[in-house]
Structure formats: C-alpha cells, structure tokens
Motif scaffolding. Structure first.
Motif, PDB file in Angstrom:
ATOM      1  N   PRO A 104       0.796  -1.236   0.000  1.00 52.59           N
ATOM      2  CA  PRO A 104       0.000   0.000   0.000  1.00 52.59           C
ATOM      3  C   PRO A 104       0.827   1.284   0.000  1.00 52.59           C
ATOM      4  O   PRO A 104       0.324   2.329  -0.415  1.00 52.59           O
ATOM      5  N   GLU A 142      -1.136   3.063  -2.920  1.00 50.16           N
ATOM      6  CA  GLU A 142      -1.986   4.189  -2.516  1.00 50.16           C
ATOM      7  C   GLU A 142      -1.361   5.514  -2.930  1.00 50.16           C
ATOM      8  O   GLU A 142      -2.073   6.462  -3.282  1.00 50.16           O
ATOM      9  N   ARG A 170      -7.018  -4.766  -4.444  1.00 48.95           N
ATOM     10  CA  ARG A 170      -6.055  -3.992  -3.643  1.00 48.95           C
ATOM     11  C   ARG A 170      -4.683  -3.937  -4.308  1.00 48.95           C
ATOM     12  O   ARG A 170      -3.905  -3.034  -4.022  1.00 48.95           O
ATOM     13  N   TRP A 171      -4.394  -4.897  -5.153  1.00 45.79           N
ATOM     14  CA  TRP A 171      -3.053  -5.014  -5.728  1.00 45.79           C
ATOM     15  C   TRP A 171      -3.015  -4.708  -7.224  1.00 45.79           C
ATOM     16  O   TRP A 171      -2.045  -5.016  -7.905  1.00 45.79           O
ATOM     17  N   GLN A 229      -4.161   2.253   4.900  1.00 47.47           N
ATOM     18  CA  GLN A 229      -4.093   1.103   4.002  1.00 47.47           C
ATOM     19  C   GLN A 229      -2.986   0.131   4.407  1.00 47.47           C
ATOM     20  O   GLN A 229      -3.124  -1.090   4.240  1.00 47.47           O
ATOM     21  N   GLU A 249      -3.944  -3.688   5.261  1.00 47.81           N
ATOM     22  CA  GLU A 249      -3.302  -4.839   4.603  1.00 47.81           C
ATOM     23  C   GLU A 249      -2.665  -5.769   5.625  1.00 47.81           C
ATOM     24  O   GLU A 249      -2.699  -7.004   5.477  1.00 47.81           O
ATOM     25  N   ARG A 289     -11.033  -2.024  -3.430  1.00 45.90           N
ATOM     26  CA  ARG A 289      -9.707  -1.821  -2.839  1.00 45.90           C
ATOM     27  C   ARG A 289      -9.809  -1.163  -1.463  1.00 45.90           C
ATOM     28  O   ARG A 289      -8.865  -1.190  -0.688  1.00 45.90           O
ATOM     29  N   TYR A 290     -10.961  -0.562  -1.166  1.00 45.10           N
ATOM     30  CA  TYR A 290     -11.143   0.109   0.119  1.00 45.10           C
ATOM     31  C   TYR A 290     -12.073  -0.666   1.054  1.00 45.10           C
ATOM     32  O   TYR A 290     -12.666  -0.083   1.952  1.00 45.10           O
TER      33      TYR A 290
END
Length: 458
Positions: free
Chosen positions: A196, A200, A257-258, A381, A385, A441-442
């Motif tokens: 992140p 991010e 997320r990735w 984030q 994670e 992703r959030y």
C-alpha cells in the motif's frame, strides 16, 4: 563460532549469491559457492573477499577472523560439488522454469539436503514440486545486500516440513539475521504488507490529490519515512515495480487492492524508469533532484486560536462535511499538518488556518480533498493490509511488524501503528474511502472490523 550446519552450498555467484555465501563463511560454516560460468564464479569469490576486507577495515571483525572466514570458502563449477551440503540456497535469476529445473537436479545431487530458494516473488510451493522430496524445500528470502540487511524472510511452502523450516531459521539466526516466518503467497510478508505504500501513493497521484514530490515530502515529514514512495520507485525502477505489480495481480487472480496503476505502465512506456535512466518521477540530471525538506517553524509565544470551520478530514472528505471550511489531517505528533480547502473556502479562511498551525510550530502542506488526505490514507491502508495478512495466517503480529520496520525501514510496524493511531480511527478512514469511492480496494479487512467491534463492546 559454529553454525547449525557443517556445510552450506550457494547456487549463483551474483550479488545475492556472493552476499549469502559471505554470511555463511562469517557464521563459521564451510561454504561452497557454485556457478556454471567461470567468470561469474571468479567475480563472486572476489566480491566475498572484498566484503570481508571491508568489514575488517570498519572494525566489524578482525583481520584474523576475515582470513579464517576466507579459508572456509570454496568454489565449484559443477552441481555435484554440493553433494556434501546439508543446506543449499539457490540465488539464480527470477525465472520459474529455471528454478524448477535447478531444484530437480539438486534433489538428485544432494537428496537429503534442505533446499532453499531466495526467490522474492515466485511461489515456493511451485518450486517445491520439482524436488523429489518437496518437504525439504523452503524459502529463504534475503534482502539486498545480504551482508548488510538485517532481515531474513523464511517462507513455508504448502509442502515444507518442520525440519526444513527449523534448519532455515537456525541458519539465518547463526548468520545474525532477524528471522521472520511467512506462509507462501503473493509477496510473502514483506512485499505484500508493504504494497500500500506504493499503490496508494500512485492512486493519490492519479486522483491529483497531490503531486509526487508533495506525497514524498508528506511521507517523510508527516509519516517519518526515510524516503517517499516515488523516490523509492525511482530507486528500484518503474519497470521492476510494474513487473511486481503484474505478478501480484496474476498470483491473486485479480485482487483489487493489488491492481497495477496505469501511471506505472505509462512511465515504463516513456522510458522513465527512474535513476537508472536519469528520469523517473524526478529528474536526476540535476543535483539535488529535490530540494531539502523545510525546517519546522518556531512556535509563537502565544499561539493563534483555532479558527471556526477547521474540520478533521481523517475519516471523511471536507466536501462531505463543510465545503466552505478548511480540512486538516495530522498523524499523531507529526511536525507537518496537511490542509485542504473546499469549493466555498475563502482565501482569508485558508490563510487563518495556515497561520494557526504555523503559530503552533507546525509545517503545513496544501493538498486536494479526500478522506485521510495523503498520510492518513497511506497509513490506514498499510494497517488494513497487515490485518488481511494476519487474518489469513500469513504471519504473526510480531513478524508482520518486523517485516516492515526492519525489512523496509518503515518508522513503525503497521500493527503497532494501528494501535498508536487507534483501530477505530483506522477503520473510519477505510470506511470513509469506501463510502466515497465504492471500490473494493477500500474494503476493510474482516479482522480489523472484528477487532474494532470488540473494542466498542468493551
């Protein structure tokens, strides 16, 4: 000193392999360095000798100890030279087929040895399938340069036996490493939990919340990071970063997320790979590539009162609260406060808010509006994670924190950071981003949400 094994083999005489072999001889272990290319083997042995001499010159050990370590090193151009080794560590290029072919051959040459791969990204379980005894295969992820970096990440594949795991850990500890244990999976612990910081930051840049230099400066001054994410991406190389991101996406079957960022692809397409090409997020043809960070102002003897309309944006954007106010985020006792203004914020209100914080001896940085602004969003984030990884059993709490603090030089481990900020506050930032973005992703880690619920019930 004597190590947990009598003889160590290292396959690959490049920078990583030579560094691992130096650790072996320095730990009192007879070490055989193997490479099929004579010139590479010669360079690797020379690198080890130079490393031992440098350590003696700096007082890390005596010249006599360096000479004794040098005597424990031998080289071999054939895999059969490793037949007597109890542990063999592979440090070959990151090519899955090459590694699997190599492990198949090693399993025949030294059938009872523990075979370790130094891969940083390839699933260890897939490499283990090539060995006749997959229970003897384990990951030993050293960081570059191995003699300097304190962390060793030991990875347990699905097939790894307790003997292999214990031997890898004991050998790492004999080499003076802080050893953490991770279950096999995308990025293991270090690279997964550190994602992140980059993903991010790229998203913040994409949304134009702040530019790359601002994001880096905020991370250094408000977060305590030694380098910002874009400085680090330039150091590693955008081509490497994109390849890692694509690997995460493939191995996770599309985990949001990735997901790689289009900015990474554009940087690679433009040839702006970072320091190695002279241009990345910064221009390295000029020195210094960035200005010095500003010094913290002196606090006024009588600080100015907080103005009306000053809104905490840790969990919600200014637009969602008071568009004519001034939003701020300050992480713990950071020397820098982020400020943001809305569509109805007057210049006078912005000036008064900035003057208020400067009268408290705090730096300010104006950014665009978003829940958590920059540093609150990145740190939330990281904490999120870490809770995904912990909840999935990838590593222990202590190992997750050590992964980022020791392995990536973060100022705090993510779980320790979550405790300091307060898990309810972290969850509020994540939920605020979800409410305003509606992107997967959030989504909050289930373990993070359960922990917050437990705190609220207590």
């Amino acid at each position: 000193m004597s190590g947990p094994i009598r003889r160590l083999g290292v396959v690959g005489a490049g920078t990583m392999g030579a560094g691992i072999a130096q650790l072996g001889v320095s730990a009192g272990i007879e070490t055989i360095l193997h490479d099929p290319i004579p010139e590479a083997l010669e360079r690797g042995a020379a690198q080890i000798g130079a490393g031992l001499d440098k350590g003696a010159a700096r007082g890390r050990w005596t010249e006599a100890e360096a000479d004794a370590a040098r005597e424990r090193l031998s080289t071999g151009s054939a895999l059969e030279d490793l037949s007597d080794c109890e542990l063999v560590i592979e440090a070959a290029p990151e090519l899955p087929d090459l590694k699997r072919e190599l492990f198949g051959r090693l399993a025949k040459v030294c059938p009872d040895a523990v075979l370790a791969t130094n891969t940083s990204s390839i699933p260890v379980s897939s490499i283990a399938t090539a060995a006749a005894k997959p229970e003897n295969v384990v990951g030993m992820h050293f960081f570059n340069p191995p003699p300097v970096m304190r962390l060793l990440e030991v990875i347990a594949a699905d097939q790894t036996g307790e003997r292999a795991l214990a031997l890898a850990r004991a050998t790492g500890e004999a080499m003076g490493k802080h050893v953490i244990v991770a279950q096999d999976g995308p990025g293991f612990l270090v690279n997964r939990c550190g994602r992140p910081f980059y993903t991010e930051a790229l998203r913040l840049l994409q949304e134009r919340v702040a530019d790359a230099a601002q994001i880096d400066r905020i991370c250094r001054l408000a977060g305590g990071f030694r380098m910002g994410p874009f400085e680090l991406m330039d150091l590693v190389g955008s081509d490497v970063g994109l390849a890692v991101a694509e690997s995460f996406m493939e191995l996770s079957y599309g985990e949001p997320r990735w997901r790689p960022n289009p900015i990474q692809a554009r940087m690679v397409a433009a040839g702006r790979l970072g320091r190695k090409t002279g241009r990345g997020y910064y221009d390295y043809s000029v020195e210094p590539y960035r200005p010095e960070d500003p010094k913290r102002p002196d606090a006024a003897s009588g600080p100015l009162p907080a103005p009306e309309g000053l809104i905490d944006c840790s969990a919600r954007s200014l637009a969602a609260q008071r568009p004519d106010g001034v939003g701020f985020v300050r992480l713990l006792e950071a020397p820098l406060v982020e400020l943001t203004r809305g569509a109805g914020t007057s210049d006078a209100a912005a000036e008064v808010a900035e003057a208020h914080f400067r009268s408290l001896g705090l730096l300010t940085e104006w950014v665009d509006d978003a829940p958590g602004l920059v540093i609150g969003r990145i740190v939330a984030q990281l904490v999120n994670e870490a809770h995904f990884a912990l909840g999935e059993g990838v590593g222990s709490e202590a190992d997750i924190d050590a992964a980022l603090e020791i392995g990536l030089n973060h100022p705090h481990g993510p779980l320790a950071w979550g405790e300091a900020i307060g898990l309810p506050a972290v969850l509020a930032t994540i939920d605020g981003l979800w409410q305003e973005r509606r992107e997967e992703r959030y989504r909050a880690a289930p373990l993070l949400r359960r922990r917050v619920a437990s705190l609220q019930r207590c």
